[in-house]
Design a protein around this motif. Structure first.
Motif, PDB file in Angstrom:
ATOM      1  N   ALA A 199      21.417  -3.699   9.675  1.00 15.89           N
ATOM      2  CA  ALA A 199      19.961  -3.582   9.618  1.00 15.89           C
ATOM      3  C   ALA A 199      19.552  -2.440   8.706  1.00 15.89           C
ATOM      4  CB  ALA A 199      19.389  -3.359  11.021  1.00 15.89           C
ATOM      5  N   SER A 200      18.340  -2.584   8.178  1.00 18.12           N
ATOM      6  CA  SER A 200      17.687  -1.525   7.420  1.00 18.12           C
ATOM      7  C   SER A 200      16.205  -1.610   7.708  1.00 18.12           C
ATOM      8  CB  SER A 200      17.954  -1.678   5.920  1.00 18.12           C
ATOM      9  OG  SER A 200      17.268  -0.679   5.175  1.00 18.12           O
ATOM     10  N   VAL A 201      15.615  -0.520   8.197  1.00 18.86           N
ATOM     11  CA  VAL A 201      14.192  -0.504   8.516  1.00 18.86           C
ATOM     12  C   VAL A 201      13.595   0.798   8.000  1.00 18.86           C
ATOM     13  CG1 VAL A 201      14.349  -2.013  10.528  1.00 18.86           C
ATOM     14  CG2 VAL A 201      14.637   0.459  10.807  1.00 18.86           C
ATOM     15  N   GLY A 202      12.343   0.717   7.547  1.00 17.65           N
ATOM     16  CA  GLY A 202      11.705   1.905   7.002  1.00 17.65           C
ATOM     17  C   GLY A 202      10.198   1.810   7.015  1.00 17.65           C
ATOM     18  N   ALA A 203       9.566   2.913   6.647  1.00 15.70           N
ATOM     19  CA  ALA A 203       8.102   2.964   6.604  1.00 15.70           C
ATOM     20  C   ALA A 203       7.669   3.949   5.526  1.00 15.70           C
ATOM     21  CB  ALA A 203       7.532   3.374   7.962  1.00 15.70           C
ATOM     22  N   THR A 204       6.439   3.745   5.033  1.00 19.78           N
ATOM     23  CA  THR A 204       5.845   4.599   4.007  1.00 19.78           C
ATOM     24  C   THR A 204       4.382   4.850   4.351  1.00 19.78           C
ATOM     25  OG1 THR A 204       7.264   3.659   2.284  1.00 19.78           O
ATOM     26  CG2 THR A 204       5.289   4.803   1.551  1.00 19.78           C
ATOM     27  N   TYR A 205       3.943   6.091   4.186  1.00 21.17           N
ATOM     28  CA  TYR A 205       2.524   6.405   4.355  1.00 21.17           C
ATOM     29  C   TYR A 205       2.097   7.305   3.199  1.00 21.17           C
ATOM     30  CZ  TYR A 205      -1.821   8.476   5.975  1.00 21.17           C
ATOM     31  OH  TYR A 205      -3.121   8.903   6.048  1.00 21.17           O
ATOM     32  N   LEU A 206       0.938   7.003   2.611  1.00 19.27           N
ATOM     33  CA  LEU A 206       0.380   7.840   1.545  1.00 19.27           C
ATOM     34  C   LEU A 206      -1.131   7.884   1.682  1.00 19.27           C
ATOM     35  CD1 LEU A 206       1.353   8.070  -2.151  1.00 19.27           C
ATOM     36  CD2 LEU A 206      -1.044   7.657  -1.588  1.00 19.27           C
ATOM     37  N   ARG A 207      -1.694   9.071   1.440  1.00 16.07           N
ATOM     38  CA  ARG A 207      -3.135   9.203   1.345  1.00 16.07           C
ATOM     39  C   ARG A 207      -3.457  10.187   0.225  1.00 16.07           C
ATOM     40  NH1 ARG A 207      -6.056  13.162   1.195  1.00 16.07           N
ATOM     41  NH2 ARG A 207      -7.742  12.090   2.288  1.00 16.07           N
ATOM     42  N   SER A 208      -4.573   9.927  -0.460  1.00 16.15           N
ATOM     43  CA  SER A 208      -4.965  10.779  -1.571  1.00 16.15           C
ATOM     44  C   SER A 208      -6.468  10.719  -1.753  1.00 16.15           C
ATOM     45  CB  SER A 208      -4.270  10.325  -2.861  1.00 16.15           C
ATOM     46  OG  SER A 208      -4.716  11.070  -3.985  1.00 16.15           O
ATOM     47  N   ASP A 209      -7.065  11.864  -2.145  1.00 11.65           N
ATOM     48  CA  ASP A 209      -8.484  11.874  -2.501  1.00 11.65           C
ATOM     49  C   ASP A 209      -8.727  11.177  -3.825  1.00 11.65           C
ATOM     50  OD1 ASP A 209      -9.106  13.235  -0.210  1.00 11.65           O
ATOM     51  OD2 ASP A 209      -9.320  15.197  -1.164  1.00 11.65           O
ATOM     52  N   GLY A 210      -7.709  11.058  -4.662  1.00  5.20           N
ATOM     53  CA  GLY A 210      -7.801  10.292  -5.891  1.00  5.20           C
ATOM     54  C   GLY A 210      -8.676  10.940  -6.959  1.00  5.20           C
ATOM     55  N   ILE A 211      -8.992  10.137  -7.967  1.00  7.75           N
ATOM     56  CA  ILE A 211      -9.874  10.535  -9.060  1.00  7.75           C
ATOM     57  C   ILE A 211     -11.051   9.562  -9.082  1.00  7.75           C
ATOM     58  CG2 ILE A 211      -7.950  11.415 -10.415  1.00  7.75           C
ATOM     59  CD1 ILE A 211      -8.256   8.843 -12.156  1.00  7.75           C
ATOM     60  N   SER A 212     -12.039   9.850  -9.909  1.00 10.91           N
ATOM     61  CA  SER A 212     -13.125   8.888 -10.105  1.00 10.91           C
ATOM     62  C   SER A 212     -12.600   7.730 -10.939  1.00 10.91           C
ATOM     63  CB  SER A 212     -14.301   9.543 -10.812  1.00 10.91           C
ATOM     64  OG  SER A 212     -15.309   8.578 -11.112  1.00 10.91           O
ATOM     65  N   ALA A 213     -12.701   6.505 -10.401  1.00 12.47           N
ATOM     66  CA  ALA A 213     -12.274   5.346 -11.186  1.00 12.47           C
ATOM     67  C   ALA A 213     -13.096   5.244 -12.466  1.00 12.47           C
ATOM     68  CB  ALA A 213     -12.407   4.075 -10.359  1.00 12.47           C
TER      69      ALA A 213
END
Length: 644
Positions: A199-213
């Motif tokens: 088995a292989s299990v994983g997770a990812t979390y990301l948050r960012s204020d970003g830039i003006s599109a």
């Protein structure tokens, strides 16, 4: 990375990930000894040593991905020869990838071998904007038309993304980083074997204020943030020595703030809009081997569901302005038969069922579905020492436009055990009209499939005792029957002849061509020091007007260099250069070329623990890959990663 194959792995010997990849993703052709070479899987849907592959392929392995410290898959793909990209802003915004000048929706995208393309998008392509590297540990990019093995949409090529594989022993990977624009990311994965279950299990979390599109250089001030949570998993269950179950799943849930075209001017500006998206892909299959392992069979079911919403929050409450759901169900069988020591067969049958649902402002939903049935076969030959040949044929039967038959052939020859390899390939491609193009309010049920044929030829040569390799590839592709949006004014097409006709519809009227060169150089001057240089020239034109196709830079250049010292210190840089391009088909709006440089450093604190940091866009370059949409400026990031 070279024009024809990956060349960063100059030291021979397959990694555990490569061996696991062969077990899990596809199958292995008998009669090969891959112990001395890197293994390529996606090009032939069966593992082959790179000197036996005639197609143009780039492989980015786990060590390079870890060293480069990327968050987005686009950060990896931008340095692949022949690949260009466009993005409507920063993290999480709409992004497209073009291979050798093809349309962004003319690329098949796979994750762990499962098709990711979105049936509810206008061209049924895949939006890379929310796709994070996370636990992706290997990327294979096959350039050129590949419809014989991959069916509809494989006109430009195939991108296959592989997450971390099950392992024999318990292995862990973890990464935590924080940096510019209040960006935080966590990644974790655990793999191992427990009796008959790997088995292989994983997770990812990301948050960012970003830039003006909306580009800050043009007046954008409001930051557009992004948040994403993803999980991945694989199970390999051995029932007997010859029978196993294969289960895979990937899920991502992302929310992006966006800028739009608000009244009364309807010009791009800062707006309070949200885009929400959930991607789920799953696969369940059974693998069975017969005839002492010479006949290997895979029977499986793959499922993809992509759900998207656009939401207006300008009034203090959420108002759904658009909702779309695309679903793909794929039933497939593949067999691999080792007929002799020098001949093998890859063959299969597939049924793909796609459906979509869209609605705007809570109004009535548009619904449609379509099926396509396919059979294919390919023979892989090694008739002489150093010579490998392939030839394949595919027939597809589509519910609306009818049938399509495609052919492909390739060859690779090495006179000196892989030090020098000459490659050539020819491939035909097709792309079925999307459900939106067929059945939306602007749809035309009479559309035919888009078609392509292309070829390439190239060579790689290693020297300095395996510490250097150079390569060059030339390619051409012709596209016909390409689908474009046309106005309904005085248009005789049936969709334009109904009462209250739409202002436009779709038609097969475009022709496009592309040709170019891909050059590569890889060096390992000393142990631990890897340098890869790639330079591409892509001439992609609309044959009717003679204009360049939009958002495709004629020239791109990349340098990737990493040096790992014996004391645990690692330093590296990525430099990417894109030439000028045009925003529109009329070639009246120019997008200036740009240079983006990143630098990075890492240090091993203990055997498994490292501290790392990087500066992205060191010179704070201001540039646009889509007119009026900005890209991230300088940013500093740092964190810890653990591998054991």
């Amino acid at each position: 990375m070279l024009a024809a194959v990956s060349i960063l792995a100059l030291v021979p010997g397959p990694t555990l990930a490569q061996q696991a990849l062969d077990r899990q993703s596809f199958d292995r052709l008998g009669g090969e000894d891959p112990e001395d070479e890197e293994i390529i899987v996606t090009a032939n849907r069966t593992a082959r040593a790179k000197s036996q592959v005639g197609e143009s392929v780039t492989v980015i392995g786990e060590e390079e991905i870890v060293n480069r410290q990327p968050s987005e898959v686009l950060d990896i793909l931008r340095t692949v020869p022949g690949v260009t990209f466009s993005r409507n802003g920063g993290l999480g915004t709409v992004s497209g990838v073009s291979i050798r000048g093809a349309q962004a929706d003319q690329t098949v995208v796979l994750i762990d071998g499962i098709k990711l393309n979105d049936p509810a998008s206008p061209g049924a392509g895949f939006d890379f904007g929310t796709l994070l590297v996370g636990n992706i540990s290997r990327v294979e990019v096959v350039r050129g038309s590949q419809s014989v093995l991959y069916g509809s949409q494989a006109i430009g090529g195939v991108v296959n993304l592989l997450t971390r594989e099950p392992s024999e022993e318990i292995e862990t990977f973890a990464r935590a980083e924080y940096g510019a624009r209040d960006t935080a990311e966590l990644v974790g994965n655990v793999s191992g074997r427990f009796g008959s279950v790997a088995a292989s299990v994983g997770a990812t979390y990301l948050r960012s204020d970003g830039i003006s599109a909306f580009s800050e250089a043009r007046g954008g001030t409001e930051r557009d943030g992004f948040e994403s949570l993803g999980v991945n998993g694989k199970l390999d269950i051995a029932i007997t020595d010859a029978l196993s179950l294969d289960l895979r799943a990937f899920y991502a849930d992302g929310e992006s703030e966006a800028d739009g075209f608000a009244p009364p001017t309807f010009a791009l500006a800062d707006t309070d809009e949200l885009s929400r998206r959930q991607d789920f892909v799953g696969y369940a299959g059974i693998n069975a081997a017969f005839l002492d392992g010479r006949l290997r069979n895979r029977l499986g079911f793959a499922y993809t569901n992509i759900d998207r919403q656009s939401i207006d929050v300008s009034g203090g409450s959420e108002i759904e302005t658009f909702d779309a759901n695309g679903e793909n169900r794929r039933f497939e069988y593949q067999g691999v038969f080792d007929a002799t020591d020098f001949a093998g067969l890859v063959f299969g049958a597939e049924r793909e069922e796609s459906e979509f649902r869209t609605s705007s402002f809570g109004g009535p939903a548009s619904l449609a579905d379509v099926w396509i049935n396919s059979i294919y076969g390919q023979v892989n030959l090694t008739p002489l020492a150093g010579l490998s040949l392939t030839a394949g044929l595919r027939h597809d039967d589509h519910e609306t436009f009818g049938s399509a038959t495609t052919f492909a052939a390739s060859g690779a020859y090495t006179p000196n055990d892989g030090d020098t390899v000459v490659r050539a390939s020819y491939g035909e491609g097709f792309k079925a009209p999307s459900l939106f193009q067929l059945f939306s309010d602007f749809g035309n049920p009479g559309l035919d499939a888009e078609r392509s044929d292309g070829w390439d030829i190239g060579a790689t040569h290693g020297f300095l005792g395996g510490r250097a390799e150079i390569g060059v590839t030339y390619f051409e592709r012709e596209g016909t029957n390409e689908i474009v949006f046309v106005g309904c004014f005085q248009n005789p097409l049936p969709p334009c002849q109904v009462p209250n006709p739409p202002f436009g519809t779709y038609d097969n009227i475009a022709r496009a061509r592309a040709d170019g060169w891909e050059f590569g150089l890889a060096l390992r001057p000393v142990d631990g020091f890897d340098v890869a240089v790639n330079y591409s020239i892509i001439d992609a034109f609309d044959e009717a007007t003679g204009n360049r196709l939009p958002r495709r830079a004629e020239e791109t250049f990349s340098l990737v260099a990493d040096y790992r010292m014996e004391n645990g210190l690692g330093i590296g840089t990525t430099i990417f250069v894109a030439g000028d391009s045009f925003e529109n088909a009329a070639n009246t709006i120019r997008l200036d070329g740009y240079v983006v440089a990143d630098i990075r450093v890492s240090y091993g604190i203990t055997q498994g623990l490292e501290v790392f940091g990087r500066i992205e866009n060191v010179t704070d370059e201001r540039y646009e890959t889509v007119f009026l949409y900005g890209q991230p400026g300088r940013g500093v990031f740092g964190g810890l990663r653990y591998r054991m």
